[in-house]
Motif scaffolding. Structure first.
Motif, PDB file in Angstrom:
ATOM      1  N   VAL A 168       0.835  -1.206   0.000  1.00 46.20           N
ATOM      2  CA  VAL A 168       0.000   0.000   0.000  1.00 46.20           C
ATOM      3  C   VAL A 168       0.870   1.255   0.000  1.00 46.20           C
ATOM      4  CG1 VAL A 168      -1.597   1.363   1.400  1.00 46.20           C
ATOM      5  CG2 VAL A 168      -2.017  -1.084   1.055  1.00 46.20           C
ATOM      6  N   THR A 169       1.864   1.298   0.878  1.00 43.22           N
ATOM      7  CA  THR A 169       2.731   2.473   0.967  1.00 43.22           C
ATOM      8  C   THR A 169       3.500   2.698  -0.331  1.00 43.22           C
ATOM      9  OG1 THR A 169       2.982   2.186   3.363  1.00 43.22           O
ATOM     10  CG2 THR A 169       4.629   3.552   2.255  1.00 43.22           C
ATOM     11  N   GLU A 170       3.967   1.629  -0.933  1.00 41.01           N
ATOM     12  CA  GLU A 170       4.708   1.758  -2.189  1.00 41.01           C
ATOM     13  C   GLU A 170       3.807   2.277  -3.302  1.00 41.01           C
ATOM     14  OE1 GLU A 170       8.011  -1.827  -1.543  1.00 41.01           O
ATOM     15  OE2 GLU A 170       6.059  -2.255  -2.469  1.00 41.01           O
ATOM     16  N   LEU A 171       2.580   1.768  -3.359  1.00 42.68           N
ATOM     17  CA  LEU A 171       1.644   2.234  -4.376  1.00 42.68           C
ATOM     18  C   LEU A 171       1.364   3.721  -4.204  1.00 42.68           C
ATOM     19  CD1 LEU A 171      -0.394   1.595  -6.691  1.00 42.68           C
ATOM     20  CD2 LEU A 171      -2.110   1.257  -4.893  1.00 42.68           C
ATOM     21  N   ILE A 172       1.076   4.131  -2.993  1.00 44.13           N
ATOM     22  CA  ILE A 172       0.767   5.543  -2.739  1.00 44.13           C
ATOM     23  C   ILE A 172       1.954   6.421  -3.101  1.00 44.13           C
ATOM     24  CG2 ILE A 172       0.143   7.214  -0.943  1.00 44.13           C
ATOM     25  CD1 ILE A 172      -1.305   4.897   0.489  1.00 44.13           C
ATOM     26  N   GLY A 173       3.158   5.905  -2.895  1.00 47.79           N
ATOM     27  CA  GLY A 173       4.361   6.662  -3.222  1.00 47.79           C
ATOM     28  C   GLY A 173       4.453   7.045  -4.687  1.00 47.79           C
ATOM     29  N   PHE A 174       3.855   6.218  -5.576  1.00 48.85           N
ATOM     30  CA  PHE A 174       3.879   6.554  -6.995  1.00 48.85           C
ATOM     31  C   PHE A 174       3.143   7.854  -7.285  1.00 48.85           C
ATOM     32  CE2 PHE A 174       4.603   1.870  -7.655  1.00 48.85           C
ATOM     33  CZ  PHE A 174       5.865   2.013  -8.225  1.00 48.85           C
ATOM     34  N   GLN A 219      -9.502  -0.326  -3.480  1.00 52.95           N
ATOM     35  CA  GLN A 219      -9.939   0.903  -4.137  1.00 52.95           C
ATOM     36  C   GLN A 219      -9.518   2.126  -3.331  1.00 52.95           C
ATOM     37  OE1 GLN A 219     -10.617   1.048  -7.078  1.00 52.95           O
ATOM     38  NE2 GLN A 219     -12.656   1.747  -7.642  1.00 52.95           N
ATOM     39  N   ARG A 220      -9.579   2.022  -2.008  1.00 49.35           N
ATOM     40  CA  ARG A 220      -9.115   3.128  -1.160  1.00 49.35           C
ATOM     41  C   ARG A 220      -7.627   3.376  -1.350  1.00 49.35           C
ATOM     42  NH1 ARG A 220     -10.041   2.325   4.715  1.00 49.35           N
ATOM     43  NH2 ARG A 220     -10.729   0.196   4.345  1.00 49.35           N
ATOM     44  N   ALA A 221      -6.854   2.310  -1.548  1.00 48.32           N
ATOM     45  CA  ALA A 221      -5.414   2.464  -1.759  1.00 48.32           C
ATOM     46  C   ALA A 221      -5.135   3.212  -3.064  1.00 48.32           C
ATOM     47  CB  ALA A 221      -4.739   1.096  -1.779  1.00 48.32           C
ATOM     48  N   TRP A 222      -5.889   2.882  -4.110  1.00 47.56           N
ATOM     49  CA  TRP A 222      -5.709   3.593  -5.377  1.00 47.56           C
ATOM     50  C   TRP A 222      -6.120   5.054  -5.247  1.00 47.56           C
ATOM     51  CZ3 TRP A 222      -2.884   2.014  -9.286  1.00 47.56           C
ATOM     52  CH2 TRP A 222      -2.648   0.645  -9.457  1.00 47.56           C
ATOM     53  N   ILE A 223      -7.196   5.305  -4.508  1.00 44.48           N
ATOM     54  CA  ILE A 223      -7.609   6.695  -4.276  1.00 44.48           C
ATOM     55  C   ILE A 223      -6.524   7.431  -3.493  1.00 44.48           C
ATOM     56  CG2 ILE A 223      -9.277   8.160  -3.065  1.00 44.48           C
ATOM     57  CD1 ILE A 223     -11.420   6.064  -3.765  1.00 44.48           C
ATOM     58  N   ALA A 224      -5.924   6.753  -2.514  1.00 39.62           N
ATOM     59  CA  ALA A 224      -4.842   7.361  -1.744  1.00 39.62           C
ATOM     60  C   ALA A 224      -3.672   7.730  -2.637  1.00 39.62           C
ATOM     61  CB  ALA A 224      -4.388   6.416  -0.632  1.00 39.62           C
ATOM     62  N   ARG A 260      -0.797  -0.490   5.739  1.00 42.23           N
ATOM     63  CA  ARG A 260       0.270   0.209   5.033  1.00 42.23           C
ATOM     64  C   ARG A 260       1.337  -0.735   4.466  1.00 42.23           C
ATOM     65  NH1 ARG A 260       2.388   4.455   7.494  1.00 42.23           N
ATOM     66  NH2 ARG A 260       0.727   4.736   9.014  1.00 42.23           N
ATOM     67  N   ASP A 261       1.596  -1.840   5.155  1.00 40.67           N
ATOM     68  CA  ASP A 261       2.624  -2.780   4.696  1.00 40.67           C
ATOM     69  C   ASP A 261       2.037  -4.011   4.018  1.00 40.67           C
ATOM     70  OD1 ASP A 261       4.703  -1.157   5.724  1.00 40.67           O
ATOM     71  OD2 ASP A 261       4.332  -1.954   7.733  1.00 40.67           O
ATOM     72  N   ARG A 262       0.724  -3.997   3.808  1.00 46.75           N
ATOM     73  CA  ARG A 262       0.046  -5.124   3.175  1.00 46.75           C
ATOM     74  C   ARG A 262       0.171  -5.027   1.653  1.00 46.75           C
ATOM     75  NH1 ARG A 262      -4.772  -7.604   5.071  1.00 46.75           N
ATOM     76  NH2 ARG A 262      -4.101  -6.917   7.143  1.00 46.75           N
ATOM     77  N   ALA A 263       0.338  -6.144   0.994  1.00 43.83           N
ATOM     78  CA  ALA A 263       0.386  -6.155  -0.473  1.00 43.83           C
ATOM     79  C   ALA A 263      -0.990  -5.823  -1.036  1.00 43.83           C
ATOM     80  CB  ALA A 263       0.851  -7.513  -0.978  1.00 43.83           C
TER      81      ALA A 263
END
Length: 272
Positions: free
Chosen positions: A103-109, A155-160, A142-145
């Motif tokens: 999750v954290t890595e995705l949001i970092g993009f 979907q919340r992770a992509w919105i983040a 946050r550390d979950r794949a």
């Protein structure tokens, strides 16, 4: 129906004589649309009406055949990509992430438009990523794949990630597709919160008309690439508009909790 004597809504984003096509087929013809700033706008229409095509073109994922998408009075297709990415973000209909990405890595993009060097994360980047995690309620994940999350969490992770771009304008193409009712509400209530508390301008393609009237303050009904009606939910959700845009007969009820109109379809409209 939209009328010429309506007061103009403040807008930073709109289209001017926009034509969009695939090969020799024109999908959208001479579209003049104004998106009100600081509101949630829902684009509605039947399958193949052109609403997703309009959204993608306004978000600069597609190039129009002619005409312009204007952001603060300038064509977005003539502006540098990085500059546009600092002003608007888009969540496509079916985003995908590499296996194992957290999750954290995705949001970092989402911080890419603000970074000078490839992969360089600044203190400000970390603060924004943390804020995006908190505002979307993803602290425990946050550390979950990404591929280990439920549909609503994913979907919340992509919105983040889109929020981490720190843009004032957010586009979403059918953000509740493939989600069950609980996860649909989870995502829509998050968008409502972002609009009310952060003042984000949100433009989304929505299939469920009752979701559109409940969560959007502005609606645009589209048929064959043309705007049939636009305005408040009360102005757009009428039997006449539903008959023309969706070819259905429906009763219009009033939600006792919110006062917004609800659609209760009961049969196909008879064709002339």
């Amino acid at each position: 129906m939209a009328t010429e004597d309506k007061p103009q809504l403040q807008s930073r984003l709109g289209t001017e004589q926009l034509n969009i096509g695939y090969a020799d087929t024109l999908i959208v013809n001479n579209l003049n649309l104004s998106i009100p700033a600081g509101k949630i706008t829902a684009l509605v229409g039947s399958n193949g009406s052109g609403k997703s095509t309009i959204l993608k073109t306004m978000a600069r994922l597609m190039k129009p055949s002619s005409g312009a998408v204007l952001l603060d009075g300038k064509s977005i297709h003539s502006q540098p990509t990085k500059d546009v990415a600092k002003q608007l973000a888009i969540l496509p209909q079916t985003p995908t992430a590499p296996d194992g990405l957290t999750v954290t890595e995705l949001i970092g993009f989402g911080r890419s438009p603000h970074q000078r060097g490839f992969g360089s994360i600044s203190t400000q980047d970390r603060e924004v990523i943390e804020w995006a995690i908190n505002v979307t309620g993803l602290g425990a994940f946050r550390d979950r794949a990404i591929d280990q999350l439920s549909g609503g969490q994913r979907q919340r992770a992509w919105i983040a990630m889109a929020l981490a771009q720190q843009t004032d304008i957010l586009f979403l193409d059918e953000p509740t597709t493939f989600l069950d009712m609980a996860h649909q509400l989870e995502v829509l209530q998050l968008l409502q919160k972002l609009n009310e508390e952060e003042g984000r301008t949100i433009v989304m393609v929505v299939h469920d008309l009752n979701h559109a009237t409940r969560y959007a303050q502005h609606m645009v009904a589209i048929k064959s690439g043309t705007v049939v009606a636009e305005g408040t939910p009360g102005e757009v959700m009428t039997r006449e508009v539903l008959r023309e845009v969706f070819a259905i007969e429906a009763d219009i009820l009033v939600d006792p909790r919110t006062g917004v109109p609800l659609c209760l379809p009961y049969e196909l409209a008879r064709r002339a």
